[in-house]
Write a protein that holds these residues in place. Structure first.
Motif, PDB file in Angstrom:
ATOM      1  N   VAL A  30       0.846  -1.316   0.048  1.00  0.00           N
ATOM      2  CA  VAL A  30       0.074   0.035   0.090  1.00  0.00           C
ATOM      3  C   VAL A  30       0.934   1.378  -0.035  1.00  0.00           C
ATOM      4  O   VAL A  30       1.245   1.690   0.940  1.00  0.00           O
ATOM      5  CB  VAL A  30      -0.977   0.161   1.036  1.00  0.00           C
ATOM      6  CG1 VAL A  30      -1.842   1.193   1.354  1.00  0.00           C
ATOM      7  CG2 VAL A  30      -1.852  -1.234   1.433  1.00  0.00           C
ATOM      8  N   PRO A  31       1.203   1.813  -1.160  1.00  0.00           N
ATOM      9  CA  PRO A  31       1.989   3.013  -1.276  1.00  0.00           C
ATOM     10  C   PRO A  31       1.163   4.280  -0.776  1.00  0.00           C
ATOM     11  O   PRO A  31      -0.204   4.480  -0.943  1.00  0.00           O
ATOM     12  CB  PRO A  31       2.246   3.384  -2.715  1.00  0.00           C
ATOM     13  CG  PRO A  31       1.286   2.322  -3.372  1.00  0.00           C
ATOM     14  CD  PRO A  31       0.895   1.375  -2.602  1.00  0.00           C
ATOM     15  N   THR A  32       1.515   4.902  -0.023  1.00  0.00           N
ATOM     16  CA  THR A  32       0.733   6.369   0.595  1.00  0.00           C
ATOM     17  C   THR A  32       1.523   7.839   0.411  1.00  0.00           C
ATOM     18  O   THR A  32       2.914   7.763   0.624  1.00  0.00           O
ATOM     19  CB  THR A  32       0.327   6.166   1.963  1.00  0.00           C
ATOM     20  OG1 THR A  32      -0.583   7.128   2.278  1.00  0.00           O
ATOM     21  CG2 THR A  32       1.500   5.938   3.022  1.00  0.00           C
ATOM     22  N   PHE A  33       0.999   8.621   0.164  1.00  0.00           N
ATOM     23  CA  PHE A  33       1.417  10.111  -0.063  1.00  0.00           C
ATOM     24  C   PHE A  33       0.557  10.931   0.486  1.00  0.00           C
ATOM     25  O   PHE A  33      -0.333  11.232  -0.278  1.00  0.00           O
ATOM     26  CB  PHE A  33       2.184  10.339  -1.456  1.00  0.00           C
ATOM     27  CG  PHE A  33       3.057  11.505  -1.640  1.00  0.00           C
ATOM     28  CD1 PHE A  33       4.162  11.534  -1.175  1.00  0.00           C
ATOM     29  CD2 PHE A  33       2.365  12.723  -2.135  1.00  0.00           C
ATOM     30  CE1 PHE A  33       4.788  12.918  -1.469  1.00  0.00           C
ATOM     31  CE2 PHE A  33       2.879  13.898  -2.089  1.00  0.00           C
ATOM     32  CZ  PHE A  33       4.211  13.927  -1.773  1.00  0.00           C
ATOM     33  N   ARG A  34       0.624  11.727   1.684  1.00  0.00           N
ATOM     34  CA  ARG A  34      -0.227  12.657   2.111  1.00  0.00           C
ATOM     35  C   ARG A  34      -1.511  12.539   2.175  1.00  0.00           C
ATOM     36  O   ARG A  34      -2.428  13.402   1.852  1.00  0.00           O
ATOM     37  CB  ARG A  34       0.174  14.037   1.312  1.00  0.00           C
ATOM     38  CG  ARG A  34       1.715  14.515   1.573  1.00  0.00           C
ATOM     39  CD  ARG A  34       1.910  15.748   0.619  1.00  0.00           C
ATOM     40  NE  ARG A  34       3.287  16.176   0.553  1.00  0.00           N
ATOM     41  CZ  ARG A  34       3.834  16.923  -0.326  1.00  0.00           C
ATOM     42  NH1 ARG A  34       2.889  17.756  -1.202  1.00  0.00           N
ATOM     43  NH2 ARG A  34       5.066  17.498  -0.239  1.00  0.00           N
ATOM     44  N   ARG A  35      -2.052  11.305   2.684  1.00  0.00           N
ATOM     45  CA  ARG A  35      -3.486  10.980   2.780  1.00  0.00           C
ATOM     46  C   ARG A  35      -3.485  10.087   4.176  1.00  0.00           C
ATOM     47  O   ARG A  35      -3.846   9.014   4.190  1.00  0.00           O
ATOM     48  CB  ARG A  35      -3.869  10.144   1.638  1.00  0.00           C
ATOM     49  CG  ARG A  35      -4.027  10.871   0.383  1.00  0.00           C
ATOM     50  CD  ARG A  35      -4.391   9.876  -0.851  1.00  0.00           C
ATOM     51  NE  ARG A  35      -4.540  10.769  -2.018  1.00  0.00           N
ATOM     52  CZ  ARG A  35      -4.471  10.147  -3.350  1.00  0.00           C
ATOM     53  NH1 ARG A  35      -4.130   8.730  -3.570  1.00  0.00           N
ATOM     54  NH2 ARG A  35      -4.820  10.744  -4.443  1.00  0.00           N
ATOM     55  N   GLU A  61       5.292   4.625   3.155  1.00  0.00           N
ATOM     56  CA  GLU A  61       5.291   5.967   3.148  1.00  0.00           C
ATOM     57  C   GLU A  61       6.170   6.758   2.213  1.00  0.00           C
ATOM     58  O   GLU A  61       7.299   6.359   2.147  1.00  0.00           O
ATOM     59  CB  GLU A  61       5.474   6.426   4.626  1.00  0.00           C
ATOM     60  CG  GLU A  61       5.525   7.793   4.847  1.00  0.00           C
ATOM     61  CD  GLU A  61       4.442   8.534   4.497  1.00  0.00           C
ATOM     62  OE1 GLU A  61       4.114   9.038   3.390  1.00  0.00           O
ATOM     63  OE2 GLU A  61       3.582   8.908   5.596  1.00  0.00           O
ATOM     64  N   ASN A  62       5.730   7.367   1.277  1.00  0.00           N
ATOM     65  CA  ASN A  62       6.513   8.163   0.398  1.00  0.00           C
ATOM     66  C   ASN A  62       6.795   9.619   0.602  1.00  0.00           C
ATOM     67  O   ASN A  62       7.397  10.094  -0.368  1.00  0.00           O
ATOM     68  CB  ASN A  62       5.955   7.855  -0.849  1.00  0.00           C
ATOM     69  CG  ASN A  62       7.080   8.077  -2.366  1.00  0.00           C
ATOM     70  OD1 ASN A  62       6.723   8.559  -3.226  1.00  0.00           O
ATOM     71  ND2 ASN A  62       8.232   7.883  -1.970  1.00  0.00           N
ATOM     72  N   ARG A  67       5.789  12.702   7.043  1.00  0.00           N
ATOM     73  CA  ARG A  67       5.409  11.194   7.296  1.00  0.00           C
ATOM     74  C   ARG A  67       4.021  11.136   7.949  1.00  0.00           C
ATOM     75  O   ARG A  67       3.979  10.453   8.949  1.00  0.00           O
ATOM     76  CB  ARG A  67       6.649  10.701   8.040  1.00  0.00           C
ATOM     77  CG  ARG A  67       7.992  10.626   7.706  1.00  0.00           C
ATOM     78  CD  ARG A  67       9.051   9.987   8.198  1.00  0.00           C
ATOM     79  NE  ARG A  67      10.377   9.957   7.660  1.00  0.00           N
ATOM     80  CZ  ARG A  67      11.336   9.438   8.182  1.00  0.00           C
ATOM     81  NH1 ARG A  67      11.221   8.527   9.317  1.00  0.00           N
ATOM     82  NH2 ARG A  67      12.457   9.321   7.450  1.00  0.00           N
ATOM     83  N   GLU A  68       3.070  12.013   7.345  1.00  0.00           N
ATOM     84  CA  GLU A  68       1.647  11.807   8.186  1.00  0.00           C
ATOM     85  C   GLU A  68       1.141  10.427   8.050  1.00  0.00           C
ATOM     86  O   GLU A  68       0.552  10.076   9.356  1.00  0.00           O
ATOM     87  CB  GLU A  68       0.969  13.121   7.437  1.00  0.00           C
ATOM     88  CG  GLU A  68       1.678  14.440   7.700  1.00  0.00           C
ATOM     89  CD  GLU A  68       0.883  15.430   7.033  1.00  0.00           C
ATOM     90  OE1 GLU A  68       0.307  15.116   5.854  1.00  0.00           O
ATOM     91  OE2 GLU A  68       0.558  16.549   7.422  1.00  0.00           O
ATOM     92  N   ILE A  87       7.231   0.895   6.184  1.00  0.00           N
ATOM     93  CA  ILE A  87       8.692   1.389   5.659  1.00  0.00           C
ATOM     94  C   ILE A  87       8.372   2.844   5.151  1.00  0.00           C
ATOM     95  O   ILE A  87       7.299   3.227   4.831  1.00  0.00           O
ATOM     96  CB  ILE A  87       9.011   0.578   4.610  1.00  0.00           C
ATOM     97  CG1 ILE A  87       8.130   0.264   3.134  1.00  0.00           C
ATOM     98  CG2 ILE A  87       9.008  -0.722   5.088  1.00  0.00           C
ATOM     99  CD1 ILE A  87       8.794  -0.301   1.965  1.00  0.00           C
ATOM    100  N   ILE A  88       9.619   3.574   4.905  1.00  0.00           N
ATOM    101  CA  ILE A  88       9.568   4.706   4.207  1.00  0.00           C
ATOM    102  C   ILE A  88      10.410   4.364   3.040  1.00  0.00           C
ATOM    103  O   ILE A  88      11.568   4.000   3.085  1.00  0.00           O
ATOM    104  CB  ILE A  88      10.324   5.866   5.238  1.00  0.00           C
ATOM    105  CG1 ILE A  88       9.850   5.775   6.594  1.00  0.00           C
ATOM    106  CG2 ILE A  88      10.504   7.204   4.570  1.00  0.00           C
ATOM    107  CD1 ILE A  88       8.637   6.631   6.657  1.00  0.00           C
TER     108      ILE A  88
END
Length: 332
Positions: A30-35, A61-62, A67-68, A87-88
């Motif tokens: 599951v990639p995530t960015f600012r959500r 977390e991208n 890193r919200e 992971i980051i």
């Protein structure tokens, strides 16, 4: 102790207590960015899966600074609400995030059979994972895609569901020649071992289309692909994405991606670039007629313009045009 390859720009934030890596059959990236809020809803949908298969989630977390998403989800892994890893991916971009999740999967889960993907603006139906895996086994395929049903911010926007930007390419479960999106995707272990790393081509990192290119390459390598119409993902569509300029930009981008993917597919064959360019010109020339037929059929000017934008985008790609929508996420 298992560790990521030297030079991998990935940090492990946390993992579930007592996670038995060797027992995991399926890994969901599951990639995530600012959500941060949306990704929690995505994780809840995965926690609600109805399956006896042992699966784990790799949350990527991208956003390497604030890193919200990682902050919001960390307790889910620390407290064992979900089995998996957080992971980051320090290198920003769509392809970088996917590649980090895939690399973590093959590094830490030695016996996994399937790698799956869900995006952070999507919700998986309870039977999603089981349907995806069962379809791969029943049809004997290595790649499975499924529908991403749009869920619009306002009821009156539901008319956009028929637009090619949002509608699915297939309607029935079965073997298919090609797939286009990673937003609802399963890959077998054999695909993962054969295709990477790296998996997605970084030339598509901020444009999108790295998934289309990857899926095109898997088909070229002889892997069998299928569609599972019962493996439903529901994708949140914000109001921004039904505005005319966003639809136009996404349509042009799809045309650009079509050219770039086809050029890679034809690479090394005689007159490859010339053939792609001629095809693009022919598609652009035919697009007004195709658009008129769509207008007669649907009554939608926006749908009628789609083949025109695709043809224009294909030709514009020949002159270096690239609409990198993911560089400005606030406008996407």
């Amino acid at each position: 102790m298992t560790s990521l390859p030297a030079g991998a720009s990935i940090s492990i934030v946390t993992s579930s207590p007592g996670l038995d890596y060797a027992s995991i059959e399926a890994v969901v990236t599951v990639p995530t960015f600012r959500r941060p809020q949306q990704v929690l809803e995505t994780l809840q949908s995965l926690r609600s899966q109805k399956t006896k298969r042992r699966f784990a989630v790799v949350l990527v977390e991208n956003e390497a600074e604030k890193r919200e998403g990682a902050a919001a989800a960390k307790s889910w892994f620390d407290d064992g609400l979900l089995q998996g890893m957080l992971i980051i991916a320090h290198d920003r971009g769509n392809c970088c995030a996917y590649n980090a999740g895939f690399l973590t999967t093959v590094t830490y889960f030695p016996n996994f059979k399937y790698a799956l993907v869900v995006d952070d603006d999507e919700l998986a139906d309870p039977d999603w994972l089981e349907n995806m895996c069962a379809t791969a086994e029943r049809l004997g395929v290595d790649v499975v895609g499924g529908p991403q049903i749009p869920v619009f911010a306002r009821p009156e926007h539901s008319k956009w569901a028929a637009h090619p930007v949002f509608s699915a390419h297939y309607r029935e479960t079965g073997v298919v020649p090609i797939l286009y999106s990673s937003g609802n995707m399963l890959l077998s272990r054999k695909v993962m071992d054969t295709m990477g790393p790296p998996y997605l081509d970084l030339r598509f990192n901020f444009m999108g289309g790295g998934d289309s290119d990857f899926l095109s390459r898997t088909a070229q390598r002889g892997f069998r692909l299928a569609w599972c119409n019962e493996a439903i993902i529901r994708e949140t569509v914000p109001e921004r994405r039904v505005e005319a300029d966003w639809i136009r930009a996404r349509s042009l981008r799809n045309g650009v991606i079509s050219t770039l993917v086809e050029k890679k597919k034809r690479a090394g064959t005689p007159f490859a670039n010339t053939k792609v360019f001629v095809k693009s010109l022919l598609l652009l020339g035919a697009s007004p007629f195709r658009g008129f037929l769509k207008l007669c059929k649907t009554g939608s000017i926006s749908i009628a313009l789609y083949p025109v934008y695709i043809g224009a985008g294909r030709v514009m790609a020949e002159f270096g045009y690239a609409n990198e929508q993911y560089r400005q996420p606030e406008k996407n």
